[in-house]
Design a protein around this motif. Structure first.
Motif, PDB file in Angstrom:
ATOM      1  N   ASN A  47       0.831  -1.204   0.000  1.00 37.79           N
ATOM      2  CA  ASN A  47       0.000   0.000   0.000  1.00 37.79           C
ATOM      3  C   ASN A  47       0.867   1.258   0.000  1.00 37.79           C
ATOM      4  O   ASN A  47       0.622   2.219   0.735  1.00 37.79           O
ATOM      5  CB  ASN A  47      -0.938   0.004   1.214  1.00 37.79           C
ATOM      6  CG  ASN A  47      -2.087   0.985   1.047  1.00 37.79           C
ATOM      7  OD1 ASN A  47      -2.517   1.275  -0.060  1.00 37.79           O
ATOM      8  ND2 ASN A  47      -2.582   1.520   2.165  1.00 37.79           N
ATOM      9  N   ILE A  48       1.899   1.242  -0.829  1.00 41.59           N
ATOM     10  CA  ILE A  48       2.812   2.381  -0.931  1.00 41.59           C
ATOM     11  C   ILE A  48       2.103   3.545  -1.611  1.00 41.59           C
ATOM     12  O   ILE A  48       1.424   3.375  -2.618  1.00 41.59           O
ATOM     13  CB  ILE A  48       4.076   1.985  -1.711  1.00 41.59           C
ATOM     14  CG1 ILE A  48       4.900   0.980  -0.886  1.00 41.59           C
ATOM     15  CG2 ILE A  48       4.927   3.204  -2.059  1.00 41.59           C
ATOM     16  CD1 ILE A  48       6.015   0.318  -1.658  1.00 41.59           C
ATOM     17  N   SER A  49       2.265   4.722  -1.055  1.00 48.22           N
ATOM     18  CA  SER A  49       1.655   5.928  -1.614  1.00 48.22           C
ATOM     19  C   SER A  49       2.655   6.601  -2.555  1.00 48.22           C
ATOM     20  O   SER A  49       3.601   7.253  -2.101  1.00 48.22           O
ATOM     21  CB  SER A  49       1.256   6.898  -0.491  1.00 48.22           C
ATOM     22  OG  SER A  49       0.827   8.131  -1.038  1.00 48.22           O
ATOM     23  N   LEU A  50       2.454   6.448  -3.853  1.00 45.72           N
ATOM     24  CA  LEU A  50       3.359   7.065  -4.820  1.00 45.72           C
ATOM     25  C   LEU A  50       3.213   8.580  -4.827  1.00 45.72           C
ATOM     26  O   LEU A  50       4.130   9.297  -5.239  1.00 45.72           O
ATOM     27  CB  LEU A  50       3.105   6.502  -6.212  1.00 45.72           C
ATOM     28  CG  LEU A  50       3.438   5.016  -6.405  1.00 45.72           C
ATOM     29  CD1 LEU A  50       3.162   4.596  -7.846  1.00 45.72           C
ATOM     30  CD2 LEU A  50       4.888   4.721  -6.045  1.00 45.72           C
ATOM     31  N   SER A  51       2.085   9.100  -4.346  1.00 46.67           N
ATOM     32  CA  SER A  51       1.890  10.551  -4.291  1.00 46.67           C
ATOM     33  C   SER A  51       2.622  11.170  -3.105  1.00 46.67           C
ATOM     34  O   SER A  51       2.874  12.378  -3.088  1.00 46.67           O
ATOM     35  CB  SER A  51       0.395  10.884  -4.216  1.00 46.67           C
ATOM     36  OG  SER A  51      -0.185  10.333  -3.049  1.00 46.67           O
TER      37      SER A  51
END
Length: 280
Positions: A47-51
């Motif tokens: 659930n990595i947040s690229l933003s």
């Protein structure tokens, strides 16, 4: 860091990100390599947040990267690294500063990360910044055959989360980030199964997948009236029947899953230090 700026990771193409990660981590203590497919899988499952994740730009070049994920009032640095040509120039401290700034802005109270125990330089770096070692995480194989007479039966996410929460309460379990039930819904390529004995009773739950001849156990625990020892014995037998070796990744040293595994003579593959930075 001079003439530096930070750009959101989502501003880069996936190919650029994968190439940067492979460059950075090619010579780290825990070497890693990604393909486009494996990177996209890691982003979803962690659930990595690229933003919110970012890359440091120095003199027009990608100098370092941080991958972030969030859960309630906590942040996790999934990966952080500096490109070889920019090391020992303070880039690492700049990356952590920016990660802390983002975590504060999102209302987090702490940041967690894991470092291979043998990487003393990295541990020392994070300690200088204010991170503290919380506990040891153990990744281990079990080669003993286990206990026969068990099988797996397909279950569902809701049932597995319910079982995991009951086990946490019953054993006063304090799982690390990847073993927390809150993250189970992101595990797209794992099987969510019940462990069944010969009397058709559910004795445990298991989240697992087959990986390179390994029975990779993301998490497992006993249901009512059963023990972790019975759970481990059953999983070892099930794995062996499939021609696989059971692997239990990043288990806290004090967790009953690791403590009860001592009966099966575990073969330790990796020791990591879980580190915490408290923002408030």
């Amino acid at each position: 860091m001079k003439n530096d700026s930070f750009h959101k990771l989502q501003d880069l193409s996936k190919v650029e990100i994968v190439n940067l990660l492979n460059l950075i981590f090619s010579d780290y203590v825990l070497r890693m390599h990604w393909t486009l497919e494996s990177f996209e899988k890691d982003v979803r499952e962690s659930n990595i947040s690229l933003s919110d994740s970012f890359v440091a730009i120095i003199e027009g070049k990608n100098a370092g990267v941080v991958l972030l994920s969030f859960r309630e009032k906590r942040a996790r640095i999934d990966l952080m690294g500096v490109a070889p040509s920019f090391r020992r120039e303070g880039v690492g401290f700049g990356l952590v500063d920016e990660a802390v700034r983002i975590a504060k802005w999102k209302g987090c109270e702490q940041i967690v990360l894991e470092v291979p125990e043998e990487d003393k330089r990295a541990i020392g770096f994070y300690e200088k910044f204010g991170f503290r070692q919380k506990r040891r995480l153990i990744t281990f194989f079990i080669r003993k055959p286990g206990t026969k007479g068990f099988s797996l039966r397909e279950s569902d996410l809701g049932r597995i989360i319910e079982c995991a929460l009951l086990v946490m309460n019953r054993f006063k379990r304090n799982p690390e980030w990847e073993r927390e039930p809150a993250g189970f819904n992101h595990l797209e390529q794992y099987s969510f199964d019940s462990v069944i004995n010969e009397e058709e009773k559910e004795v445990a739950y298991c989240i697992w997948q087959e990986k390179d001849s390994v029975f990779y156990v993301r998490d497992a625990g006993p249901t009512k009236d059963f023990s972790f020892k019975e759970t481990i014995g059953a999983l070892c037998s099930i794995a062996k029947e499939r021609g696989l070796t059971p692997l239990f990744p990043t288990v806290p040293e004090e967790d009953p899953l690791f403590l009860e595994a001592q009966c099966f003579e575990p073969e330790i593959l990796l020791k990591q230090s879980e580190m915490i930075f408290r923002i408030h």
